[in-house]
Design an enzyme around this catalytic site. Sequence first.
Site, PDB file in Angstrom:
ATOM      1  N   GLU A 115       0.968  -1.392   0.219  1.00 46.02           N
ATOM      2  CA  GLU A 115       0.001   0.206   0.472  1.00 46.02           C
ATOM      3  C   GLU A 115       0.803   1.081  -0.223  1.00 46.02           C
ATOM      4  OE1 GLU A 115      -3.148  -0.588   2.653  1.00 46.02           O
ATOM      5  OE2 GLU A 115      -3.821  -2.316   2.688  1.00 46.02           O
ATOM      6  N   HIS A 170      -9.179   9.475   3.765  1.00 47.88           N
ATOM      7  CA  HIS A 170      -9.635   8.682   2.768  1.00 47.88           C
ATOM      8  C   HIS A 170      -9.666   8.993   1.368  1.00 47.88           C
ATOM      9  CE1 HIS A 170      -8.879   5.057   1.038  1.00 47.88           C
ATOM     10  NE2 HIS A 170      -8.030   4.496   2.041  1.00 47.88           N
ATOM     11  N   ARG A 195      -1.243   9.796   2.217  1.00 51.27           N
ATOM     12  CA  ARG A 195      -2.728  10.116   1.705  1.00 51.27           C
ATOM     13  C   ARG A 195      -3.371  10.992   1.836  1.00 51.27           C
ATOM     14  NH1 ARG A 195      -5.900   5.419   5.888  1.00 51.27           N
ATOM     15  NH2 ARG A 195      -5.136   3.407   4.721  1.00 51.27           N
ATOM     16  N   HIS A 211     -11.274   9.365   7.899  1.00 54.24           N
ATOM     17  CA  HIS A 211     -11.769   8.662   8.251  1.00 54.24           C
ATOM     18  C   HIS A 211     -10.651   7.526   9.392  1.00 54.24           C
ATOM     19  CE1 HIS A 211     -10.636   4.358   6.987  1.00 54.24           C
ATOM     20  NE2 HIS A 211      -9.274   4.622   7.311  1.00 54.24           N
ATOM     21  N   ARG A 261      -0.802   8.709   9.603  1.00 54.05           N
ATOM     22  CA  ARG A 261      -0.241   7.319  10.008  1.00 54.05           C
ATOM     23  C   ARG A 261      -0.046   6.710   8.265  1.00 54.05           C
ATOM     24  NH1 ARG A 261      -4.363   2.492   9.210  1.00 54.05           N
ATOM     25  NH2 ARG A 261      -5.516   4.583   8.407  1.00 54.05           N
TER      26      ARG A 261
END
Length: 509
Positions: free
Chosen positions: A113, A229, A275, A336, A371
């Site tokens: 990811e 997100h 992100r 998110h 994160r």
Amino acid sequence: MAGERWRVIVIGSGISGLFVALEARKLGPVLVLTKGSIDECNTRWAQGGIAAAVGPLDSVEAHLADTIAAGAGLVDEEAAAVLCGEAPARIRDLVEYGVAFDQLGGEVALGREAAHSHSRVLHAGGDRTGAEIETALSNAAHSPGITILDYTLVTSLTVEDGRVTGVEAIDVRSGARERYEGDAVVLATGGAGQLFSHTTNPEVATGDGIALAFMAGAEVADLEFYQFHPTALRLEGAPPFLISEAVRGEGARLRNSDGEAFMSRYHELADLAPRDVVARAIVAEMRRTNSDHAWLDCTAITDVDLAARFPGIYSFCREHGIDIRKEPIPVAPAAHYLMGGVRTDTWGRTRVPGLYACGEVACTGVHGANRLASNSLMETVVFGKRVVEDLAREGAWPAPGDDTAVPVGDPGGDAPSHKALQQLMWNCAGIERTGEQLAAALHEAESWPRGPEPADRAGYERRQMAVLARLMLRAALLREESRGAHYRKDFPERDDEHWKRRQVFRRAD
């Protein structure tokens, strides 16, 4: 039952709460309180997976380096080293509790990811990782030593002589009020996405645990860092639904309404950028093309069976008229994950003796300002395990207080309605922020009057969300820079000279 004394009271039934309960049952009777049914939690909606350096070419050191890089200068490196170092062992624990991670050729399947340098994301049931873990732990938790009371909302923590000794709660079906006493209380209440009008979180994610802890005297930290997100489904008539960034990890590309792949203009990693970068890029393209969404194009992915790899996403999109193998998915950013929360040390201890926190409700500092993908599920089990290890020691409480904590006065009144609070936070504390908007929003939130004691779950949630909203607005207003998930249009640059530090708040009294 209300008169019984519990060794541990756990608030929340997601992965962190159930894992703590399972590990702690050997210490004495455990009570799990959850305001909905046992399976209503953010865990169930986690799609991408859980990160651990278990691959033959990966290492704990590489996982740690990626975690620190993603956190934009604010990661607590001691906490991050604990997370990455203990992750492989916690995967083995989950397997022992019945979690069946996907395999490929007889070996555990590992995905990649955004911002990960290696393929280290384990998944189960394709894109149903959270649901698979939740189901396994829920089944295991129905065992001797653990009592689960669902539809039981905790309204306050009881504090005697400076120590948490239990909780006060209300049965949301009957309205009956009870008090439960315990040697320790563990907050595992999850996140707070319901503060925003657009979110990937379920209805239960109202930030209860953070408000409870703050009111009981615990410190809270990093509340300005809310991760949006980039790719939530944006389709008229469809409920909120997350399109995992693992889809981009398999080769999907973001396109604007003109059909142009745009991410290479915003970051060298293009569609695999962090992100916060991707979310702001989508907002910029939506604004430039006068659209309320972008497109996630999976049609060029030919080496993966999308229906098998992402069964949840595939079936949900098909139910709403989209075949992701043949047509792009309309997406837009949504609230998110909260990087901040109740400040703890690396053993889950808060400033208040007897009170622990783990999972999204906690702030260990491991995520910093942004994160790293799929570290969140791992954080719950790593620090959940350490909570129980500390409980077993029964040593003196070190009280990890912060001398620089900012005292905050009266927590203020109740939000006029859930919708009004959500719209205020989305408009003023969303993906792009300004000091003028934040100051106006904080002034409005501080003017809300305090009503009588709530009589139901909705009333308590509005009160607790209002407490958290004011703290979050204050934190975002004070941080006059842009860093990670916190972006100020009036201070667009990162300022390490003045702001390479965490913001910690506590009650003034």
